[in-house]
Design a protein around this motif. Structure first.
Motif, PDB file in Angstrom:
ATOM      1  N   ALA A 136       4.759   9.759  17.487  1.00 25.69           N
ATOM      2  CA  ALA A 136       3.476  10.389  17.822  1.00 25.69           C
ATOM      3  C   ALA A 136       3.407  10.704  19.318  1.00 25.69           C
ATOM      4  O   ALA A 136       2.934  11.764  19.728  1.00 25.69           O
ATOM      5  N   ILE A 137       3.901   9.771  20.136  1.00 24.50           N
ATOM      6  CA  ILE A 137       3.912   9.975  21.589  1.00 24.50           C
ATOM      7  C   ILE A 137       4.806  11.171  21.939  1.00 24.50           C
ATOM      8  O   ILE A 137       4.434  12.054  22.718  1.00 24.50           O
ATOM      9  N   ALA A 138       5.993  11.195  21.314  1.00 24.76           N
ATOM     10  CA  ALA A 138       6.955  12.270  21.601  1.00 24.76           C
ATOM     11  C   ALA A 138       6.400  13.643  21.218  1.00 24.76           C
ATOM     12  O   ALA A 138       6.596  14.631  21.926  1.00 24.76           O
ATOM     13  N   GLU A 139       5.670  13.676  20.094  1.00 30.23           N
ATOM     14  CA  GLU A 139       5.078  14.952  19.656  1.00 30.23           C
ATOM     15  C   GLU A 139       4.112  15.489  20.712  1.00 30.23           C
ATOM     16  O   GLU A 139       4.049  16.692  20.944  1.00 30.23           O
TER      17      GLU A 139
ATOM     18  N   LEU B 185       0.843  -1.199   0.000  1.00 33.16           N
ATOM     19  CA  LEU B 185       0.000   0.000   0.000  1.00 33.16           C
ATOM     20  C   LEU B 185       0.879   1.251   0.000  1.00 33.16           C
ATOM     21  O   LEU B 185       0.492   2.299  -0.509  1.00 33.16           O
ATOM     22  N   MET B 186       2.081   1.109   0.557  1.00 28.69           N
ATOM     23  CA  MET B 186       3.010   2.248   0.570  1.00 28.69           C
ATOM     24  C   MET B 186       3.381   2.660  -0.848  1.00 28.69           C
ATOM     25  O   MET B 186       3.679   3.808  -1.120  1.00 28.69           O
ATOM     26  N   ARG B 187       3.368   1.703  -1.756  1.00 30.26           N
ATOM     27  CA  ARG B 187       3.631   1.978  -3.167  1.00 30.26           C
ATOM     28  C   ARG B 187       2.590   2.951  -3.739  1.00 30.26           C
ATOM     29  O   ARG B 187       2.838   3.667  -4.696  1.00 30.26           O
ATOM     30  N   ALA B 188       1.420   2.937  -3.134  1.00 29.57           N
ATOM     31  CA  ALA B 188       0.327   3.798  -3.616  1.00 29.57           C
ATOM     32  C   ALA B 188       0.135   4.995  -2.690  1.00 29.57           C
ATOM     33  O   ALA B 188      -0.931   5.598  -2.678  1.00 29.57           O
TER      34      ALA B 188
ATOM     35  N   THR C  88      11.492  -7.302   1.863  1.00 29.72           N
ATOM     36  CA  THR C  88      10.639  -6.564   0.910  1.00 29.72           C
ATOM     37  C   THR C  88       9.163  -6.636   1.283  1.00 29.72           C
ATOM     38  O   THR C  88       8.359  -5.839   0.809  1.00 29.72           O
ATOM     39  N   HIS C  89       8.808  -7.623   2.118  1.00 26.14           N
ATOM     40  CA  HIS C  89       7.404  -7.829   2.455  1.00 26.14           C
ATOM     41  C   HIS C  89       7.047  -7.358   3.860  1.00 26.14           C
ATOM     42  O   HIS C  89       5.897  -7.446   4.259  1.00 26.14           O
ATOM     43  N   GLN C  90       8.034  -6.900   4.609  1.00 26.40           N
ATOM     44  CA  GLN C  90       7.777  -6.520   5.997  1.00 26.40           C
ATOM     45  C   GLN C  90       7.631  -5.005   6.107  1.00 26.40           C
ATOM     46  O   GLN C  90       8.543  -4.253   5.782  1.00 26.40           O
ATOM     47  N   SER C  91       6.467  -4.611   6.551  1.00 27.31           N
ATOM     48  CA  SER C  91       6.090  -3.207   6.514  1.00 27.31           C
ATOM     49  C   SER C  91       6.448  -2.518   7.827  1.00 27.31           C
ATOM     50  O   SER C  91       5.835  -2.770   8.857  1.00 27.31           O
ATOM     51  N   LEU C  92       7.447  -1.649   7.782  1.00 23.99           N
ATOM     52  CA  LEU C  92       7.949  -1.025   9.007  1.00 23.99           C
ATOM     53  C   LEU C  92       7.946   0.501   8.918  1.00 23.99           C
ATOM     54  O   LEU C  92       8.498   1.185   9.775  1.00 23.99           O
ATOM     55  N   GLU C  93       7.333   1.049   7.878  1.00 22.47           N
ATOM     56  CA  GLU C  93       7.331   2.502   7.677  1.00 22.47           C
ATOM     57  C   GLU C  93       5.941   3.062   7.414  1.00 22.47           C
ATOM     58  O   GLU C  93       5.758   4.261   7.242  1.00 22.47           O
ATOM     59  N   ASP C  94       4.944   2.173   7.355  1.00 23.89           N
ATOM     60  CA  ASP C  94       3.599   2.593   6.936  1.00 23.89           C
ATOM     61  C   ASP C  94       2.925   3.557   7.914  1.00 23.89           C
ATOM     62  O   ASP C  94       2.210   4.468   7.491  1.00 23.89           O
ATOM     63  N   ILE C  95       3.159   3.384   9.208  1.00 23.04           N
ATOM     64  CA  ILE C  95       2.472   4.260  10.178  1.00 23.04           C
ATOM     65  C   ILE C  95       2.914   5.707   9.973  1.00 23.04           C
ATOM     66  O   ILE C  95       2.090   6.623   9.926  1.00 23.04           O
ATOM     67  N   SER C  96       4.216   5.892   9.829  1.00 26.25           N
ATOM     68  CA  SER C  96       4.705   7.272   9.674  1.00 26.25           C
ATOM     69  C   SER C  96       4.196   7.887   8.380  1.00 26.25           C
ATOM     70  O   SER C  96       3.812   9.058   8.338  1.00 26.25           O
ATOM     71  N   LEU C  97       4.153   7.088   7.306  1.00 27.61           N
ATOM     72  CA  LEU C  97       3.639   7.621   6.035  1.00 27.61           C
ATOM     73  C   LEU C  97       2.168   8.011   6.150  1.00 27.61           C
ATOM     74  O   LEU C  97       1.762   9.079   5.691  1.00 27.61           O
TER      75      LEU C  97
ATOM     76  N   ALA D  16       8.227   3.691  24.568  1.00 25.31           N
ATOM     77  CA  ALA D  16       7.349   3.612  23.393  1.00 25.31           C
ATOM     78  C   ALA D  16       7.689   2.330  22.641  1.00 25.31           C
ATOM     79  O   ALA D  16       8.849   2.091  22.317  1.00 25.31           O
ATOM     80  N   LEU D  17       6.652   1.516  22.385  1.00 26.47           N
ATOM     81  CA  LEU D  17       6.893   0.201  21.774  1.00 26.47           C
ATOM     82  C   LEU D  17       6.077   0.038  20.503  1.00 26.47           C
ATOM     83  O   LEU D  17       4.865   0.257  20.497  1.00 26.47           O
ATOM     84  N   GLU D  18       6.739  -0.344  19.421  1.00 23.22           N
ATOM     85  CA  GLU D  18       6.011  -0.540  18.159  1.00 23.22           C
ATOM     86  C   GLU D  18       6.740  -1.524  17.257  1.00 23.22           C
ATOM     87  O   GLU D  18       7.966  -1.643  17.300  1.00 23.22           O
ATOM     88  N   GLU D  19       5.973  -2.226  16.414  1.00 20.97           N
ATOM     89  CA  GLU D  19       6.538  -3.148  15.421  1.00 20.97           C
ATOM     90  C   GLU D  19       6.678  -2.353  14.122  1.00 20.97           C
ATOM     91  O   GLU D  19       6.014  -2.606  13.123  1.00 20.97           O
ATOM     92  N   HIS D  20       7.545  -1.379  14.170  1.00 16.22           N
ATOM     93  CA  HIS D  20       7.617  -0.356  13.123  1.00 16.22           C
ATOM     94  C   HIS D  20       8.888   0.444  13.378  1.00 16.22           C
ATOM     95  O   HIS D  20       9.469   0.391  14.462  1.00 16.22           O
ATOM     96  N   SER D  21       9.295   1.204  12.410  1.00 14.16           N
ATOM     97  CA  SER D  21      10.468   2.058  12.565  1.00 14.16           C
ATOM     98  C   SER D  21      10.285   3.060  13.714  1.00 14.16           C
ATOM     99  O   SER D  21       9.186   3.569  13.933  1.00 14.16           O
ATOM    100  N   ILE D  22      11.362   3.344  14.404  1.00 12.46           N
ATOM    101  CA  ILE D  22      11.273   4.332  15.487  1.00 12.46           C
ATOM    102  C   ILE D  22      11.220   5.755  14.929  1.00 12.46           C
ATOM    103  O   ILE D  22      11.052   6.706  15.668  1.00 12.46           O
TER     104      ILE D  22
END
Lengths: 248, 314
Positions: free
Chosen positions: B260-263, B82-85, B117-126, B247-253
Motif C-alpha cells: 500500500a505504501i509503495a502504491e 475469515l479468509m475462507r469466507a 494454519t492458524h497464522q494469518s499473513l495474507e488477510d490485509i492484501s485480500l 515498511a514494517l508489517e506482521e504480514h506478507s510483503i
C-alpha cells in the motif's frame, strides 16, 4: 380464486397463470437478443417467481415489516424481469437491452431492480443472507416474511449445509425456501454430476418443514406456500420442474 | 482493571459498552466466541449475539442479511479463517456496500502455538483489494480504544479491523492523537529514514529507532493505523523529508501494508523502500516474539534495513 397469503396487489391464481405464460414468451424473446441469459433455468423458475411476487409479496417502508424475495439462484433473474415487465414495473423494451453495458437489466439481480432484495449470483449466499434478514425480523417482532429461490445444482455448495443447520436453531418460521428441481446444473444432468435425490431428507433431518409441489403449476405452488406460511418451522418447497414437456 | 496487553479483552469490553448504547448492534461469531471474548457481549445481550457454529462462509452472508434488515453487525472471527469466507465478503457484503464491520482477531503470529494454519499473513492484501472495504490496524489496545467505538458508531460500510490476541505491548499510551479514518500518526520524528507500518509489530520499529539514535541516526516511526484509506500526504511528506522508507508489517510483503505504501509513493514521490514482513508460512512456537525473531520481523531486521538504505544517497 385469490391467495390467502395476501400480496401487494391482488392477482388471482388464474391471472398469475396467464401473466406467467406471457412472461414465458417474453423470456424466449429476450434470449434472441442475448443468448447469454440462462434461459432454461429462468423458464423452470418462472412460475415460482410469479406466484411469490404477484401472489404473496407484501410491501412496507420498514425493512422488518416488508417481505423479501431473494433470488439465491441469481441466474434466473431474467424470469423476474419478464414477470415485472408484464405487470408494468419494468419497461418491456428495456428487457431486450439485457446485458448491454449501459442497461440496468443485468444478467444477475442487482439491488437497483424492483423486488430484488440482494445483489446475487454466487450460489448459496442468498440462503444465508435470507437467514440474516429473517432472524432480525424475528428478533424485532416484525411482520416481514422472506422467500428465497434456490436451484437444485446449488445444493452442492457447502454453505447450504452451514445455513440449513442454522435456520431451525433460530426457529425461523418466517422463512420459506423454494428449490427449483429442474434436474439440471451447469455441466449437465444433476443425476450424472452429483445426485440430489436425498436433499429433501437432509433438510427434513435438520429440522425443516419439507413440502413438494409441481413447479409448473401455479395452484400447486400457491398451495405449498400456504402450507409453508402456516408452519411454525422454517419451510422448504421442492418444486418439481424437470418434466419439460409436461405442465409448462 | 482491564489487561491492556490483551487486545481481545479490550475488544470485549468495548463491544459490551457499545451494546449498551446501540440497540441495533449485533455480534456474530463462528464458534470462537470464547477465544475472541465475543461471548461476553452475548452474556449481556443474548438476543443480539449469534454464534452460527463453525461456519465462516455462512457467518458473513448471514451478517450481511442482518444488516440489510436494519441491524449493525460486527463479525468477530480468527482473521485466518475469515479468509475462507473472502468470496462471501466480496459477494454478500462489499458488493452492496453493507454496513458490516469485520474484526479479525489472532492476526499475524499472535496465535503462536497453533502454527502455520492458524497464522494469518495474507488477510490485509485480500481485504484491501475489495472496492468498498476499509482496513484499520491498531498498534495496541490504546489504539483500539481510540478507534473502534468511533468506527462502529459513525463510519458506514464494510471495514476490516485487524487485531492480535494477547502479549501486545502498549506503545501509544503517551500520545494524545484522535483516530480519524485515513490518517497516520508520527510516533517518533526523524529525518534520515522513516519506518512506516501498522499493528503490534510497531514496537520493534520504536526499538530500532531508539537504537539508531544512539549512533546519531534520526529515524521517524509512523503508525499508519488506517491502511485503506491510507494517509498519502503523510507518506509523501516523510518520503520527501527522509528519502528512505522501511515498511514494517506482521504480514506478507506481497500486497500488504508495504504494498500500500509503495502504491502511494510510486505515484507521489518515488523513494527506495525496504520491505520487512513475511514471505512464507509460519510455524508453532512458545511465543509471538520468538516467531518475530525466527522470521526476521524484529528491530534487528529494521535496523539492518535502515542501514542498507543509508548506504545509498537519497
Amino acid at each position: 380464486m385469490g391467495v390467502k397469503g395476501g400480496g401487494w396487489r391482488s392477482f388471482s391464481l388464474d391471472e398469475i397463470g396467464s401473466i406467467s405464460e406471457k412472461a414465458e414468451k417474453t423470456l424466449k424473446e429476450m434470449n434472441k437478443y442475448d443468448e447469454h441469459i440462462h434461459l432454461e433455468s429462468s423458464l423452470s423458475s418462472l412460475k415460482a417467481i410469479s406466484t411469490i411476487i404477484l401472489g404473496y409479496w407484501r410491501n412496507s417502508d420498514n425493512p422488518i415489516n416488508r417481505d423479501w424475495f431473494i433470488l439465491s439462484k441469481g441466474h434466473a433473474a431474467p424470469a423476474l424481469y419478464a414477470v415485472l415487465a408484464e405487470v408494468g414495473l419494468l419497461d418491456k423494451e428495456e428487457l431486450f437491452n439485457i446485458n448491454k453495458v449501459g442497461s440496468p437489466i443485468q444478467n444477475h439481480p442487482d439491488l437497483s431492480t424492483p423486488f430484488v432484495g440482494m445483489t446475487s449470483g454466487s450460489l448459496a449466499q442468498g440462503l444465508s443472507f435470507s437467514l440474516g434478514i429473517s432472524t432480525w425480523i424475528k428478533i424485532k417482532n416484525g411482520k416481514g416474511r422472506v422467500f428465497t429461490l434456490m436451484g437444485d445444482g446449488e445444493q452442492d455448495e457447502g454453505q447450504v449445509w452451514e445455513a440449513i443447520t442454522h435456520a431451525p436453531v433460530m426457529k425461523l418460521d418466517n422463512l420459506t425456501v423454494i428449490v427449483d428441481l429442474n434436474r439440471r446444473q451447469l455441466d449437465g444432468s444433476v443425476h450424472e454430476i452429483k445426485p440430489k435425490d436425498y436433499m429433501p431428507l437432509v433438510w427434513k433431518a435438520v429440522g425443516w418443514n419439507v413440502i413438494f409441489c409441481d413447479g409448473y403449476n401455479v395452484r400447486s405452488i400457491a398451495q405449498a406456500l400456504e402450507s409453508a406460511l402456516a408452519s411454525n418451522l422454517p419451510s422448504v418447497v421442492f418444486a418439481e420442474t424437470s418434466h419439460i414437456d409436461g405442465g409448462r | 482493571m482491564i489487561d491492556l496487553s490483551s487486545q481481545r479483552e479490550v475488544l470485549a469490553a468495548i463491544l459490551e459498552e457499545l451494546g449498551e448504547r446501540l440497540e441495533d448492534l449485533a455480534v456474530i461469531t463462528a464458534d470462537v466466541g470464547k477465544s475472541t471474548r465475543a461471548y461476553r457481549f452475548g452474556k449481556k445481550f443474548p438476543e443480539r449475539y449469534f454464534n452460527v457454529g463453525v461456519s465462516e462462509q455462512h457467518m458473513i452472508s448471514f451478517a450481511a442479511g442482518l444488516s440489510m434488515a436494519g441491524a449493525r453487525p460486527i463479525v468477530v472471527g480468527f482473521s485466518v479463517f475469515l479468509m475462507r469466507a473472502w468470496e462471501q465478503i466480496r459477494n454478500s457484503l462489499d458488493i452492496m456496500d453493507l454496513n458490516v464491520k469485520i474484526v479479525g482477531t489472532h492476526s499475524g503470529f499472535s496465535d503462536f502455538a497453533d502454527g502455520s494454519t492458524h497464522q494469518s499473513l495474507e488477510d490485509i492484501s485480500l481485504m484491501r483489494s475489495l472496492p468498498n472495504m476499509k482496513v484499520v490496524i491498531p498498534a495496541d489496545s490504546i489504539d483500539i480504544q481510540r478507534s473502534l467505538p468511533q468506527i462502529v458508531e459513525s463510519i458506514r460500510g464494510p471495514l476490516y479491523y485487524r487485531i492480535g490476541r494477547d502479549e501486545s505491548q502498549v506503545i501509544t499510551s503517551g500520545y494524545t492523537y484522535k483516530f480519524s479514518l485515513g490518517k497516520g500518526y508520527v510516533l517518533k520524528d526523524g529525518y534520515d529514514v522513516a519506518i512506516a507500518g501498522a499493528g503490534p509489530i510497531l514496537s520493534e520499529a520504536i526499538k530500532a529507532s531508539d537504537e539508531l539514535k544512539k549512533e546519531g541516526i534520526s529515524v521517524a516511526v509512523i503508525n499508519l493505523l488506517s491502511i485503506k484509506p491510507i494517509d498519502e500526504e503523510l507518506l509523501e511528506k516523510y518520503a520527501r523529508k527522509t528519502g528512505r522508507i522501511v515498511a514494517l508489517e506482521e504480514h506478507s510483503i506481497y500486497g500488504g501494508v508495504g504494498g500500500a505504501i509503495a502504491e502511494v509513493l510510486a505515484r507521489k514521490y518515488p523513494v527506495k523502500i525496504k520491505f520487512v514482513g513475511t514471505s512464507t508460512y509460519g510455524r508453532s512456537a512458545k511465543g509471538t516474539k520468538e516467531l518475530w525473531d525466527h522470521f526476521g520481523l524484529n528491530s534487528a531486521s529494521v535496523v539492518a534495513g535502515c542501514r542498507d538504505l543509508l548506504k545509498s544517497s537519497k
